[in-house]
Design an enzyme around this catalytic site. Structure first.
Site, mmCIF file in Angstrom:
data_model
loop_
_atom_site.group_PDB
_atom_site.id
_atom_site.type_symbol
_atom_site.label_atom_id
_atom_site.label_comp_id
_atom_site.label_asym_id
_atom_site.label_seq_id
_atom_site.Cartn_x
_atom_site.Cartn_y
_atom_site.Cartn_z
ATOM 1 N N GLY A 156 3.155 24.537 46.435
ATOM 2 C CA GLY A 156 3.453 24.303 47.587
ATOM 3 C C GLY A 156 4.138 25.269 48.015
ATOM 4 N N ARG A 157 5.265 24.883 49.295
ATOM 5 C CA ARG A 157 6.729 25.793 49.900
ATOM 6 C C ARG A 157 6.839 26.425 48.173
ATOM 7 N NH1 ARG A 157 7.671 21.403 53.465
ATOM 8 N NH2 ARG A 157 6.742 22.643 55.314
ATOM 9 N N ILE A 158 7.385 25.414 47.020
ATOM 10 C CA ILE A 158 7.896 26.148 45.867
ATOM 11 C C ILE A 158 7.484 26.558 45.088
ATOM 12 C CG2 ILE A 158 9.380 25.312 44.022
ATOM 13 C CD1 ILE A 158 10.716 22.763 45.886
ATOM 14 N N ARG A 178 -4.460 19.383 44.205
ATOM 15 C CA ARG A 178 -5.744 18.672 44.721
ATOM 16 C C ARG A 178 -6.682 19.345 45.039
ATOM 17 N NH1 ARG A 178 -2.595 13.836 47.544
ATOM 18 N NH2 ARG A 178 -1.728 15.563 48.603
ATOM 19 N N ARG A 235 9.592 16.504 38.748
ATOM 20 C CA ARG A 235 10.066 15.361 38.930
ATOM 21 C C ARG A 235 10.104 14.936 37.474
ATOM 22 N NH1 ARG A 235 13.711 15.729 42.900
ATOM 23 N NH2 ARG A 235 13.728 14.861 44.152
ATOM 24 N N ASP A 259 15.155 20.980 34.027
ATOM 25 C CA ASP A 259 16.451 20.505 35.331
ATOM 26 C C ASP A 259 15.729 18.740 35.508
ATOM 27 O OD1 ASP A 259 18.270 21.402 36.732
ATOM 28 O OD2 ASP A 259 16.742 21.475 38.881
ATOM 29 N N GLU A 264 17.776 9.845 34.657
ATOM 30 C CA GLU A 264 18.367 11.024 34.532
ATOM 31 C C GLU A 264 19.410 10.303 35.347
ATOM 32 O OE1 GLU A 264 17.563 13.353 38.361
ATOM 33 O OE2 GLU A 264 16.286 14.533 36.803
ATOM 34 N N HIS A 282 19.608 18.765 36.414
ATOM 35 C CA HIS A 282 19.505 18.589 37.511
ATOM 36 C C HIS A 282 19.300 19.300 39.148
ATOM 37 C CE1 HIS A 282 16.246 16.291 40.882
ATOM 38 N NE2 HIS A 282 16.797 16.876 40.985
#
Length: 321
Positions: A156-158, A178, A235, A259, A264, A282
């Site tokens: 995606g964007r990241i 996907r 995540r 991270d 968490e 994080h």
């Protein structure tokens, strides 16, 4: 008489304290986490709130959504939305804004910081020097990054921003989604397992939630192999943390940079004892510049929805209605 300000329920303190002050200045804000009895507060005043503010880390549970019968809009600080109770929000008919795009660069930077640290042992070398070990022994050799194969799970964007960073290290880039990304210049692999077999470094930038829970499991880690590294800036739920800790302990993979974690702020206890994993709390988006941009978008989403009924940036399942 001055017009009354819109009432906003803030689920908890925001990651940028200045945003707390800016929300309080613009709106009639009540912070749920600061109420002496949050459940009673919701029972008595929940019907007065049409708007809510939260963060990706805090989310918004069904019990809160169900206590807000007039809720129209939630403005969330962050790009993850798996902690927002989708079913409850859809039942309520509430729209949801979030803050994509503005944190891509810093999260990608952090992915490469963790990748370089896990491969070259920067944190371990720092501990080595501080302990005084350098005067007694050599640190040892580490793993080269330049020219290696980088596998991205979640283009995606990241993920795309991580791929651009990889060009500066002369890395081959492959990815799994996907479905293939149209016009992407990188190699597409049909499964996560194939991607893990192909790459030297597996960087996770996929969305969280039930659909991706524990997709990076023992089988994928074994496919990555004893020379491979995992980096997770997505995540914690995407990775089976117990399986990862065992793979690191037994040498079935070489190292990891994390991270994010499943529970968490409590990483799996076994990870804390391992030298071949770099742990961060994080903080991938935790720069002054990015947190300010995220705060601005939280405010813009809320202001724009109140004015027009449509936020500047809306989570996909909310916008699709």
């Amino acid at each position: 008489m001055a017009p009354s300000r819109p009432r906003v329920l803030q689920y908890g303190k925001m990651p940028l304290p200045q945003l707390d002050a800016e929300l309080a200045q613009a709106y009639d804000v009540q912070i749920l986490s600061e109420q002496a009895d949050p459940q009673r507060f919701l029972a008595e005043q929940g019907a007065q709130f049409e708007y809510a503010v939260t963060s990706a880390a805090m989310g918004l549970p069904a019990r809160v959504v169900d206590a807000l019968p007039a809720l129209k809009f939630v403005s969330s600080f962050g790009v993850g939305f798996d902690a927002l109770d989708k079913d409850a929000l859809l039942r309520r008919g509430a729209r949801v804004g979030y803050t994509p795009g503005v944190l891509d660069d810093c999260v990608a930077d952090m992915a490469f910081a963790l990748l370089l640290d896990s491969a070259r042992g920067v944190s371990a070398a720092d501990r080595f020097v501080r302990r005084g070990d350098w005067s007694r022994q050599r640190f040892g050799v580490t793993t080269r990054v330049s020219g290696k194969r980088l596998g991205i799970f979640g283009m995606g964007r990241i993920g795309s921003t991580v791929a651009r960073r990889a060009q500066g290290f002369d890395m081959q880039v492959g990815y799994h989604n996907r479905r293939p990304v149209e016009d992407a210049p990188h190699r597409y692999l049909d499964s996560l397992l194939e991607l893990a077999r192909w790459c030297d470094f597996l960087v996770i930038t996929a969305a969280g939630g039930d659909n991706t829970r524990h997709l990076v499991n023992a089988e994928v880690l074994d496919a990555l192999g004893p020379q491979g590294f995992v980096v997770n800036v997505a995540r914690g739920s995407v990775v089976d943390e117990a399986a990862l800790a065992e793979a690191l302990r037994s040498g079935r993979i070489a190292g990891a940079g994390l991270d994010v974690f499943e529970d968490e702020p409590r990483p799996h206890a076994d990870l804390l004892a391992l030298e071949n994993v770099v742990l961060a709390p994080h903080v991938a988006s935790g720069t002054h510049e990015t947190r300010r941009a995220m705060a601005d978008l939280v405010l813009q989403n809320l202001q724009q929805f109140i004015a027009t009924g449509r936020p500047a940036a809306e989570v996909p399942w909310s916008a699709a209605r």
